[in-house]
Each structure stands twice: as C-alpha cells, then as structure tokens.
Design an enzyme around this catalytic site. Sequence first.
Site, PDB file in Angstrom:
ATOM      1  N   HIS A  83       0.944  -1.133   0.065  1.00 24.13           N
ATOM      2  CA  HIS A  83      -0.152  -0.068  -0.308  1.00 24.13           C
ATOM      3  C   HIS A  83       0.906   1.255   0.122  1.00 24.13           C
ATOM      4  O   HIS A  83       1.919   1.182   0.744  1.00 24.13           O
ATOM      5  CB  HIS A  83      -1.055   0.082   1.328  1.00 24.13           C
ATOM      6  CG  HIS A  83      -1.814   1.437   1.380  1.00 24.13           C
ATOM      7  ND1 HIS A  83      -2.862   1.475   0.580  1.00 24.13           N
ATOM      8  CD2 HIS A  83      -1.549   2.381   1.841  1.00 24.13           C
ATOM      9  CE1 HIS A  83      -3.284   2.579   0.815  1.00 24.13           C
ATOM     10  NE2 HIS A  83      -2.657   3.109   1.662  1.00 24.13           N
ATOM     11  N   ASP A 162     -15.459   2.844   7.201  1.00 22.86           N
ATOM     12  CA  ASP A 162     -14.652   3.706   6.857  1.00 22.86           C
ATOM     13  C   ASP A 162     -15.013   4.623   5.834  1.00 22.86           C
ATOM     14  O   ASP A 162     -14.689   5.756   5.797  1.00 22.86           O
ATOM     15  CB  ASP A 162     -13.420   2.846   6.242  1.00 22.86           C
ATOM     16  CG  ASP A 162     -12.256   3.680   5.552  1.00 22.86           C
ATOM     17  OD1 ASP A 162     -11.840   4.629   6.590  1.00 22.86           O
ATOM     18  OD2 ASP A 162     -12.346   3.781   4.424  1.00 22.86           O
ATOM     19  N   ARG A 169     -14.883  12.752   7.753  1.00 21.76           N
ATOM     20  CA  ARG A 169     -13.426  13.341   8.036  1.00 21.76           C
ATOM     21  C   ARG A 169     -13.075  14.543   6.800  1.00 21.76           C
ATOM     22  O   ARG A 169     -12.648  15.568   7.098  1.00 21.76           O
ATOM     23  CB  ARG A 169     -12.352  12.220   7.988  1.00 21.76           C
ATOM     24  CG  ARG A 169     -12.441  11.690   9.277  1.00 21.76           C
ATOM     25  CD  ARG A 169     -11.208  10.270   8.715  1.00 21.76           C
ATOM     26  NE  ARG A 169     -10.264  10.674   8.564  1.00 21.76           N
ATOM     27  CZ  ARG A 169      -9.164  10.015   7.818  1.00 21.76           C
ATOM     28  NH1 ARG A 169      -9.759   8.752   7.486  1.00 21.76           N
ATOM     29  NH2 ARG A 169      -7.984  10.493   7.761  1.00 21.76           N
ATOM     30  N   SER A 184      -7.852   3.786   8.787  1.00 24.40           N
ATOM     31  CA  SER A 184      -8.842   3.485   7.610  1.00 24.40           C
ATOM     32  C   SER A 184      -7.923   2.833   6.550  1.00 24.40           C
ATOM     33  O   SER A 184      -8.566   1.895   5.953  1.00 24.40           O
ATOM     34  CB  SER A 184      -8.854   5.265   6.896  1.00 24.40           C
ATOM     35  OG  SER A 184      -9.038   5.425   5.616  1.00 24.40           O
ATOM     36  N   LYS A 188      -9.351  -1.584   5.239  1.00 21.47           N
ATOM     37  CA  LYS A 188      -9.258  -1.941   3.945  1.00 21.47           C
ATOM     38  C   LYS A 188      -8.245  -3.032   3.710  1.00 21.47           C
ATOM     39  O   LYS A 188      -8.638  -4.013   3.045  1.00 21.47           O
ATOM     40  CB  LYS A 188      -9.474  -0.663   2.904  1.00 21.47           C
ATOM     41  CG  LYS A 188     -10.577   0.071   3.181  1.00 21.47           C
ATOM     42  CD  LYS A 188     -10.341   1.582   2.286  1.00 21.47           C
ATOM     43  CE  LYS A 188      -9.390   2.458   2.936  1.00 21.47           C
ATOM     44  NZ  LYS A 188      -9.608   3.789   2.663  1.00 21.47           N
TER      45      LYS A 188
HETATM   46  N1  URA Z   1      -6.026   6.677   2.452  1.00 21.53           N
HETATM   47  C1  URA Z   1      -6.927   6.045   3.086  1.00 21.53           C
HETATM   48  O1  URA Z   1      -7.422   4.780   2.690  1.00 21.53           O
HETATM   49  N2  URA Z   1      -7.453   6.833   4.058  1.00 21.53           N
HETATM   50  C2  URA Z   1      -6.839   7.762   4.553  1.00 21.53           C
HETATM   51  O2  URA Z   1      -7.231   8.434   5.690  1.00 21.53           O
HETATM   52  C3  URA Z   1      -5.779   8.383   4.057  1.00 21.53           C
HETATM   53  C4  URA Z   1      -5.337   7.791   2.717  1.00 21.53           C
END
Ligand code: URA
Length: 436
Positions: A83, A162, A169, A184, A188
């Site tokens: 990621h 999320d 947010r 967050s 995922k």
């Molecule tokens: N990428 C994400 O998936 N969440 C965040 O809060 C910031 C970047």
Amino acid sequence: MFLPQAIIRQKRNGETLSAEELRFFVEGVTTQSIPDYQVSAMLMAIYFQGMSDAELANWADAMLHSGEVLDLSSIDRPKVDKHSTGGVGDKISLPLAPAVAACGVAVPMVSGRGLGHTGGTLDKLESIPGFSVNLDVAQFTKLVDTLGLCLIGQTAEIAPADKRLYALRDVTATVESVPLIASSIMSKKLAEGIDALVLDCKVGHGAFMKTMDEARELASAIQVIGKAAGKPVTAVITDMNAPIGTMIGNALEVAESIAVLHGGGPSDTRELTVVLGGEMLLAAGVETDEAAARVRIENVLDNGAAAQCFSKLIEAQGGDPRVVDSPDTILPKAANKTDILATKSGTVQFVAGRDMGVAGLWLGAGRRAAADSIDPSVGIEVRANVGDSVSAGDVLVTVHHNDQGLSEATKLIESAYTISPDANEVATSRILEVLR
Ligand code: URA
C-alpha cells in the site's frame, strides 16, 4: 449498552476507551444508529487526543469487521500486498504486482482512486481499453488463485465504517490525523485476506506526510495495527518530493510501467519496484536475504516473466493485452502536446511534486470534484529532472492535453521548477528507511 455522548466525553477528556466502547461506537457508525453530529464530534476528539496503541488496534479491528473480510486461506501461496500512502507519478503497483506474482507470491490488491493531488491505481488501469476493476469477490478470489494476482476497487462490502468515517472526515477537517489515517488504510487492507503488508510511506512535497517524523509516526501506527492483527507490516519510507519517473497522468503512467515490466524505465521507478518487491518476497517468506530478494525481482523484470503476468492479468480483467507489446498503439493519446521551456540557465534544484500533481488535475488527469470524470490521455512528461543542467529555451516538460486546463497547468509547472546556477547534489536513491 453505552451512550455515544459518554464515549465522546471520555475521548475528549483524554481518557482511554475500552475495546467494548470502541466496538459499540464503530457499530453505531456502520448501522447509522449514531448520527453524523456525534460521529463528527468523536472524530474531532480523536484528532486532538490521539489514541493509545490498544485503542488504535481495537478501533481498526472494529472498522475491519464492520464489513466482509475475505478468506483466501484456500490459496496455498503466501499472500502479500503493498500500500502506498499516495504520491505523484506513483505508478509502482502496476509493475510491482505482476513482478511479485511472477515470483510465486499471490498479490490480492484492492486499490483506490486518485485522492487530492495524488493519482490512483484504478484510474491508471482503466486507461487500458476494456480493463474492468469491478470484479466480485468470487472472481477476485479465482484470479488470485489461478494467476497469482488481481487488482480491483473497494467493494461496498469492504469496511463500510471507513466509507462513512472518511466522508465525514473530509468535511470536518479531521483527515490529517495519524490514528484516523492508519485505521482507515488498515481496515481496508486487512480485509483483503493478506498474510503480510508492505507499506510505501511517502514523505515530501508531493506526499501527505511532509516530514520524516510524521512519516515514521504513520508507519509505526500502521505497524501497531498489523501486529495486533497478526499481519506483519514492513514500512519503507520513500522520498516523494519530485514526481516519480518521468510520466504523470493515467495512460502515460501505464506506458512507463510497461517499460519497467520490460526491464527498462526510469531508474527511480525500477528501484522502487525492485525494493518494494524484494520486501514483499521477504514478508512472504519465500526469500530470507534482502539482496537475493531484490535480484529475483530484477530477473523477472528483465526476462519477460513479469510482463507476461501483466498481459494475462489484463486479458483476465477484460482489457486489451496487446497493450503490453504496443502501448503506443493501444493507449489513448491526447490531441495536443505543448512544451514548457526553461526561462533561465542553470541546474534544476527542485521540482515541486504537489504542484505537478495539481497541474495534472487541471488537465483532467484527476478529479477536482468527486463527480468529475477522468481524461485518461492527458498528463505531463517530465523532460528535465532534479540535477539536470538546462539552458534558457530547453524543454522542461511536455504537456499532453485536450481541451482543458493548459494555462492553469502551465503556471503551476513553471512555479514547480527551481533552477539556479549552483551545482546540486542529487540523491541517488528514493529509499530513506526500511522498518521491518
Ligand atoms: N488513504 C486512506 O485510505 N485513508 C486515509 O485516511 C488516507 C489515505
């Protein structure tokens, strides 16, 4: 049963919340039983008070289990993903996933779209004619099993908490919070059914984290969540000042990725692919030595195995696999090319990544509003990079454009370049720190 306002008050006062309290709150987020105003107040309390390691792990775990967690245990190969926290010209997933899969490690990759000035893997893949990122879980699992990789977008079933938190947010000035970003991302990534994760934590002008301290703090929070879930995270902190490689823009970045898959491409793009790929092989346990792991990735880039894997993936996801051998004829092209020239002579000291990313947005390579559509063909080709000597009148960049944004992009690109007579010591590597 708990009262949302009591939980918010505790967090606001800097007290520690229990696993049960955090789970109750996240469930209320998912089921919508807690209204927007209370969720927003909680986000602001977390923004100011932060979270202990235990709170962070429990909050992220509750977010992860707010939706479907894929079970890939029937696939015997180790499963590892990468990621990136987001950059400009960051196309690394495209050469990386097939290279790692070609080394026998499965890569179940659920990717995102462009966010702010940063590009997204899904938008890049969709510039390949026919390529679909909307596969269901059964198709995803089958491809990870048979091909060793699959690249899709987030489904509605993955981490729904999320989705709601992120939207709130975005409009309550609570995006820039390390525990909220870390939870967050991990809610995922852990839902993908991976055994381990390699995090490319970007730092610099074109990244969300501007300093090494901020990048280390985010990397550490993500490692805390991974450890609690029994999924080790290797964090690689990498330089994201100037754009990565020479291409910014979706189809242009696919073409550059294909060059890397054929053993070529810009040296920084290949380096990031080799280092992050090497870390994925180490995390998967198929290599134990850092140098050997990197050489193995280099070999599949140089001997055609990674390119072949990419071609099979494209075909399996409905795209035109001929793009791997003739990107120029298959990928969409912008109607116009305009050069931006140096106005003075000297050495390029700095190319401001964020400005270059925003210039791409103006051209249509990204979205300025959520509902905007992407123009896959437009973008920026960097012709003079940090450390290069230029004379007044030399080409700095070539802008590939259609009918929008040229004048805004030109202003941003001109201001992104710092050129001065001083010599410049150019860093030879983008890798700043590896935290295993
Ligand atoms: N990428 C994400 O998936 N969440 C965040 O809060 C910031 C970047």
